[in-house]
Design a protein around this motif. Structure first.
Motif, PDB file in Angstrom:
ATOM      1  N   GLN A  66     -57.732 -37.564  87.965  1.00 53.10           N
ATOM      2  CA  GLN A  66     -58.295 -36.026  88.166  1.00 53.10           C
ATOM      3  C   GLN A  66     -59.579 -35.887  87.326  1.00 53.10           C
ATOM      4  OE1 GLN A  66     -54.870 -33.646  87.759  1.00 53.10           O
ATOM      5  NE2 GLN A  66     -55.046 -33.147  90.081  1.00 53.10           N
ATOM      6  N   PHE A  67     -59.290 -36.260  85.968  1.00 51.86           N
ATOM      7  CA  PHE A  67     -60.415 -36.032  84.993  1.00 51.86           C
ATOM      8  C   PHE A  67     -61.569 -36.938  85.166  1.00 51.86           C
ATOM      9  CE2 PHE A  67     -62.483 -35.889  81.001  1.00 51.86           C
ATOM     10  CZ  PHE A  67     -62.343 -34.724  80.273  1.00 51.86           C
ATOM     11  N   ARG A  68     -61.422 -38.216  85.725  1.00 49.85           N
ATOM     12  CA  ARG A  68     -62.375 -38.947  85.909  1.00 49.85           C
ATOM     13  C   ARG A  68     -63.293 -38.511  86.812  1.00 49.85           C
ATOM     14  NH1 ARG A  68     -63.332 -43.885  83.885  1.00 49.85           N
ATOM     15  NH2 ARG A  68     -61.661 -44.872  82.359  1.00 49.85           N
ATOM     16  N   LYS A 122     -61.433 -36.447  74.602  1.00 49.06           N
ATOM     17  CA  LYS A 122     -61.166 -36.362  76.162  1.00 49.06           C
ATOM     18  C   LYS A 122     -59.664 -36.140  76.276  1.00 49.06           C
ATOM     19  CE  LYS A 122     -59.555 -39.948  78.284  1.00 49.06           C
ATOM     20  NZ  LYS A 122     -59.372 -41.296  78.912  1.00 49.06           N
ATOM     21  N   GLN A 123     -58.761 -36.690  75.699  1.00 47.41           N
ATOM     22  CA  GLN A 123     -57.453 -36.240  75.800  1.00 47.41           C
ATOM     23  C   GLN A 123     -57.287 -34.853  75.310  1.00 47.41           C
ATOM     24  OE1 GLN A 123     -56.468 -38.589  77.340  1.00 47.41           O
ATOM     25  NE2 GLN A 123     -54.956 -40.064  76.122  1.00 47.41           N
ATOM     26  N   ARG A 142     -58.087 -33.079  78.602  1.00 42.79           N
ATOM     27  CA  ARG A 142     -56.964 -33.564  79.813  1.00 42.79           C
ATOM     28  C   ARG A 142     -55.679 -32.754  79.408  1.00 42.79           C
ATOM     29  NH1 ARG A 142     -54.664 -38.659  79.899  1.00 42.79           N
ATOM     30  NH2 ARG A 142     -53.375 -37.675  81.240  1.00 42.79           N
ATOM     31  N   VAL A 198     -54.541 -31.831  83.423  1.00 40.28           N
ATOM     32  CA  VAL A 198     -54.812 -32.902  84.621  1.00 40.28           C
ATOM     33  C   VAL A 198     -54.814 -34.535  84.351  1.00 40.28           C
ATOM     34  CG1 VAL A 198     -56.667 -31.194  85.292  1.00 40.28           C
ATOM     35  CG2 VAL A 198     -57.200 -33.186  83.682  1.00 40.28           C
ATOM     36  N   SER A 199     -54.620 -35.341  85.275  1.00 39.29           N
ATOM     37  CA  SER A 199     -54.178 -36.677  84.872  1.00 39.29           C
ATOM     38  C   SER A 199     -55.471 -37.258  84.881  1.00 39.29           C
ATOM     39  CB  SER A 199     -53.706 -37.368  86.452  1.00 39.29           C
ATOM     40  OG  SER A 199     -54.650 -37.119  87.379  1.00 39.29           O
ATOM     41  N   GLU A 200     -55.426 -38.621  84.470  1.00 37.80           N
ATOM     42  CA  GLU A 200     -56.725 -39.506  84.147  1.00 37.80           C
ATOM     43  C   GLU A 200     -57.508 -39.748  85.164  1.00 37.80           C
ATOM     44  OE1 GLU A 200     -59.291 -41.513  81.979  1.00 37.80           O
ATOM     45  OE2 GLU A 200     -57.439 -40.861  81.062  1.00 37.80           O
ATOM     46  N   ARG A 239     -49.895 -37.621  84.709  1.00 38.79           N
ATOM     47  CA  ARG A 239     -49.900 -36.219  83.954  1.00 38.79           C
ATOM     48  C   ARG A 239     -48.853 -36.265  82.986  1.00 38.79           C
ATOM     49  NH1 ARG A 239     -49.813 -33.037  87.771  1.00 38.79           N
ATOM     50  NH2 ARG A 239     -51.913 -32.356  87.897  1.00 38.79           N
TER      51      ARG A 239
END
Length: 208
Positions: free
Chosen positions: A73-75, A60-61, A64, A69-71, A3
């Motif tokens: 979590q986002f995935r 996407k960024q 996020r 949210v972290s990468e 994050r």
């Protein structure tokens, strides 16, 4: 990627859009993006044309960083949206909107999602009368979100509620400002969620 914990105003300048990361400064027109609406750094004012991949990545960024949210979590959230029936992009936004920290923010108990996340992790928020300290907790329609009794006079929470007279409160929550609780009445439609994100680019990015 973990994050983001750096300077959020520099982040907004880099992405070229307000992500509601600075609350009251943004409302007062004093954010760094308002004063310097170009990317940070020596060559910030001379950025070239962005590539298709860069454009997809930037959307996407935005999502996020806006929702904090972290990468990873986002995935995971995107994967769940992709598994469900319906428009993946719209489902992605709906799942992000159901996060407890975001609902606390939408109810006006915090000026930013970052502060809302702090309130949750420090035990200041109750869900149906029980303390929940997980920001990613998914709020369901009909659940009651309440500020804990000991925290109701917190100056930052009081100030955030005062500012809702300027910002308004999301139509999918029903809030009692005096008693500092609200009901998450329903999952919002995508057309109701005003965010500077083109989620279709995120879907295309993960589909490659």
């Amino acid at each position: 990627m973990a994050r983001y914990t750096g300077a959020v105003e520099k982040l907004e300048r880099r992405l070229g859009v307000s992500l509601a990361l600075k609350g009251e400064r943004r409302l007062a027109g004093k954010s760094a993006l308002d004063r310097r609406p170009y990317a940070p750094g020596q060559h910030g004012q001379r950025r070239g044309k962005i590539s298709d991949y860069g454009m997809h990545l930037r959307e996407k960024q935005k999502a996020r960083f806006m929702y904090g949210v972290s990468e990873k979590q986002f995935r995971r959230i995107f994967a769940e949206a992709a598994r469900r029936e319906g428009n993946t992009g719209e489902l992605l936004v709906a799942l992000l909107e159901q996060r407890l920290d975001n609902v606390v923010y939408r109810m006006g108990f915090a000026t930013t999602r970052r502060f809302a996340r702090q309130l949750v992790t420090h035990g200041h928020v109750l869900v149906n009368g029980k303390r929940v300290d997980i920001p990613s907790y998914r709020v369901a329609a009909g659940q009651k979100i309440e500020i804990a009794e000991k925290s109701k006079q917190n100056p930052q929470i009081v100030r955030a509620i005062e500012l809702t007279n300027q910002t308004g409160i999301a139509p999918w929550v029903d809030v009692d400002k005096d008693k500092k609780f609200g009901i998450f009445t329903r999952v919002p439609e995508r057309s109701e969620v005003v965010i500077p994100v083109e989620e279709r680019y995120i879907v295309e990015l993960y589909s490659k």
